[in-house]
Design a protein around this motif. Sequence first.
Motif, short mmCIF file in Angstrom:
data_model
loop_
_atom_site.label_atom_id
_atom_site.label_comp_id
_atom_site.label_asym_id
_atom_site.label_seq_id
_atom_site.Cartn_x
_atom_site.Cartn_y
_atom_site.Cartn_z
N ARG A 51 0.69 -1.21 -0.07
CA ARG A 51 -0.09 0.15 -0.09
C ARG A 51 0.76 1.34 -0.14
N ARG A 52 1.90 1.15 0.80
CA ARG A 52 2.81 2.35 0.80
C ARG A 52 3.68 2.59 -0.44
N ALA A 53 4.12 1.44 -0.87
CA ALA A 53 4.87 1.65 -2.10
C ALA A 53 4.08 2.10 -3.49
N HIS A 54 2.78 1.60 -3.52
CA HIS A 54 1.80 1.68 -4.78
C HIS A 54 0.57 2.41 -4.52
N ALA A 55 0.65 3.17 -3.53
CA ALA A 55 -0.64 4.22 -3.34
C ALA A 55 -1.18 4.77 -4.42
N GLU A 60 -5.56 4.93 -8.08
CA GLU A 60 -5.99 4.88 -9.44
C GLU A 60 -7.03 3.66 -9.74
N LEU A 61 -6.83 2.64 -9.38
CA LEU A 61 -7.73 1.32 -9.50
C LEU A 61 -8.95 1.67 -8.63
N HIS A 62 -9.06 2.31 -7.66
CA HIS A 62 -10.21 2.64 -6.78
C HIS A 62 -10.89 3.69 -7.91
N ALA A 63 -10.14 4.66 -8.28
CA ALA A 63 -10.87 5.94 -9.12
C ALA A 63 -11.53 5.30 -10.27
N LEU A 64 -10.79 4.39 -11.08
CA LEU A 64 -11.15 3.81 -12.21
C LEU A 64 -12.58 2.85 -12.14
N ILE A 65 -12.44 2.01 -11.43
CA ILE A 65 -13.49 1.00 -10.87
C ILE A 65 -14.92 1.77 -10.32
N ALA A 120 -2.08 -1.02 -13.72
CA ALA A 120 -1.91 -0.94 -12.47
C ALA A 120 -1.89 -1.98 -11.58
N LEU A 121 -2.74 -2.85 -12.25
CA LEU A 121 -2.79 -4.25 -11.49
C LEU A 121 -1.43 -4.95 -11.53
N SER A 122 -0.98 -4.86 -12.71
CA SER A 122 0.55 -5.35 -12.93
C SER A 122 1.49 -4.96 -12.21
N SER A 123 1.43 -3.79 -11.84
CA SER A 123 2.59 -3.15 -11.06
C SER A 123 2.23 -3.47 -9.51
N LYS A 153 -6.54 -12.88 0.41
CA LYS A 153 -5.91 -11.71 0.87
C LYS A 153 -6.28 -10.65 -0.16
N ASP A 154 -6.78 -9.55 -0.05
CA ASP A 154 -7.16 -8.50 -0.67
C ASP A 154 -7.18 -7.18 0.07
N LEU A 155 -6.90 -6.22 -0.89
CA LEU A 155 -7.05 -4.72 -0.48
C LEU A 155 -8.51 -4.17 -0.61
N LEU A 156 -8.82 -3.76 0.42
CA LEU A 156 -10.37 -3.16 0.19
C LEU A 156 -10.22 -1.77 0.38
N TRP A 157 -11.00 -0.85 -0.14
CA TRP A 157 -11.48 0.53 0.07
C TRP A 157 -12.41 0.48 0.48
#
Length: 195
Positions: A51-55, A60-65, A120-123, A153-157
Amino acid sequence: MTRRGSWWWVALAVAAGVGLVALWLWRDLDSRGDAGDTRPPPTDDELRGLRRAHAAELDELHALIASEPRLSIVGDDRVEDCWRGRDGTWGCPGAKGLDERGMLDHVGLARERWTRYRDALSSIGGHRAERDRDGRVRVTIYGAGIVTSGTSKDLLWSPAPPTPLVADTDRDRPARYVVNYAALEDDWYIEHTSN
């Protein structure tokens, strides 16, 4: 050879055939990724570092979807109701064997936007971005197993803290089915499911 001895060979041949079919089915499932990751699940500390390295990529993924008018799932293997097959073609309801362009036309997703999702997903090493009906956004990071016995295990906004909120999802996991969350920052959480 006696009649009794011939049955033994028939039973052995049937058992070997069943075993080969089961092995082929497992290989087929595993090659599509349905059985999940072969790597161990990421720790909460690793996901905090991600999360810190790829905020920027996660935001961007959050904004896109979150801004998709028609789509709620976009990933490397699935876009809404279209799934990518082992052969690289896409299967959509009423349209099988589509190439990437055909799938994008089918779901109404512009190639430039698709490229932004994939980059974004790949990074971050993610697989999908999903928007729930309640507006939460999930970025799939890790999943292994099958529906009745697996771990993810996922990241959730989430605009509101999900429950149950724990300090660390790696500690004191119950032996039965569980979904729990650990807070990150800026409305992001680690989501751990296991059964």
